[in-house]
Write an enzyme that holds these catalytic residues in place. Sequence first.
Site, mmCIF file in Angstrom:
data_model
loop_
_atom_site.group_PDB
_atom_site.id
_atom_site.type_symbol
_atom_site.label_atom_id
_atom_site.label_comp_id
_atom_site.label_asym_id
_atom_site.label_seq_id
_atom_site.Cartn_x
_atom_site.Cartn_y
_atom_site.Cartn_z
ATOM 1 C CB SER A 169 -0.960 -0.042 1.186
ATOM 2 O OG SER A 169 -2.007 0.873 1.017
ATOM 3 C CG ASP A 272 -6.342 -3.267 -3.896
ATOM 4 O OD1 ASP A 272 -7.088 -2.616 -3.144
ATOM 5 O OD2 ASP A 272 -5.100 -3.254 -3.798
ATOM 6 C CG HIS A 303 -5.177 -2.997 -0.060
ATOM 7 N ND1 HIS A 303 -4.537 -2.519 -1.180
ATOM 8 C CD2 HIS A 303 -4.646 -2.323 0.989
ATOM 9 C CE1 HIS A 303 -3.676 -1.590 -0.837
ATOM 10 N NE2 HIS A 303 -3.701 -1.465 0.486
#
Length: 573
Positions: A169, A272, A303
Amino acid sequence: MRLLLGFLAALIATTGLTPVAAAESGPVRETAWVETGTDHDRDGRIDRVAADVIRPDARVRVPVILDVSPYYACCGRGNESQKKTYAPDGTPQQFPLFLDNYFVPRGYAVVLADVGGTNRSSGCFDDVGSGNAVVNWLNGRAKAFDAPEGGRPVKADWATGDVGAIGKSQDGATAIGMAASGIRGLKTVVPLEGVADNYSQLVANGAPLATPENTGSAFTYNERAAELCRPFEADLKARMGTNGDYNAYWRSVHYVPRPGHASVLIAQGFGDGAVAPSQFAAYWDALGRAGVPRKAWLSQAGHVDPFDLRRAQWVATLDRWFDRWLRGVRNGVEHESAVHLETAPDRWTDVRSWPPATAATTFRPSADGTLGPRGSGTATVVDDPAVGREAWADGESAARFTGAPLTSAVRLAGAPSVTITASSDKTAARLGVALVDYGPADVRNTANYGSGIRNLTTKSCWGVSSPGDSACFLDTATDLVRVDHEIVAAGWADLGHHASLRHGEPLVPGRAYSMTFTLTALDHVVPAGHRLGLLLGGTDGQLFDPALPVLGDTLTFDLARTSVTVGLTKPEH
């Protein structure tokens, strides 16, 4: 200590590892506060980034695996949200994730650095600057000290200077940005669901996706930085702008056109919702054009770190990747299949390239609700910002069009594009588009930002544990859900930016405008008997901040001049 050495000796004997050097004590744990050369918090002192180090107590230099993150104190890392912990004297104790447990016994150092203004770092949120400062220190080009202020100099005379940056991320976005900077010593990056184009992450083709309060980093700041960094954040927001225009700031944080030279092992989930797979697709294509060595893990999950999808396979891949690019081991990993692809839940295959060769096929909607080679008529939608695309798929607050049932399965792959021709009865309008697979299926549970995995109560161990830092982590399993439809790609835009993303304009009510933009990238098999659907709407309530002004306009779509183009091919398996 002797127990640890005994475990390491057994590990070496069973894995064929070569010990770095005879160790006389356990791994060295220390913190270096690295000078960045900036004073972002304007306190009159050079900012210092806290870099927590764990390394072998060896008599040879070792390469470094680096994760630069703002989340070590506020939010944690991994499926257990682990945070850094420290002994009473301040010595680092728990290093989140498995990197230290697994790689330090194999002769690597692991450095976890706090982004400026977070956890124990001073300064403000300059993620790439924070990471590059640490790389410079590891290469003897920056100063570091053993205290946040003052202190004695600390040298990284134990490091080879070869660094691999990894992270999920925001951490992955930082690694991508560091590679784009061309920092010397960074040999490879491993971004997991990372952002390569910050404009498209926060602005959807002219439509800002978040309020100014949510675009900054105040939620990760330490107490000191939350106060001192207000001017820094205000300046950042001013440079971003609030009108959705693509400007000089967004160009400076658009890393796709300059991918750098460091090799890349990247992971992305096509489900995601936090970081759209379009981020991966554009970056992957740029890496290929630049001739950068690359490898990808692509899943149908959300994610998610690949460690929580296929642990043994991912750890083995990462081990060989770091050996190749940080140690120079000629193990051939860069010549193997470039992509490890999940084609359906828990069904994986290796392919030589991505996306596959496809036939670009265009579908057009018609007023009778069909989707086919020709389009006609108009469709009217009253924008309701409280309704999102999942409700659109059920026919609420959007125009829905579906094709005939497929006679055979087809694979959709790549980044679809749409051309929308529409008018609004107001001077501003948002557009929302979604591509849907209609039909029953068991899929990873990624709708509404689900991850597609769930934690179990059992644990598996990866490396060497120590007091306060276990190498054992909760196992995971696939989180499946039975659905009657699945949104497989989506896209959003501000109609006022139809002519250029650099300059929006007020709409003339009733006048039709055409705009072309891409949807999120996908790799999805539509089974025989299913139908392909197209949704046309306004503001997507699942994506846009509800605090934004309600537009409440009525959109009229000219269906004869509206279409979606997607790459089609036959499924390989």
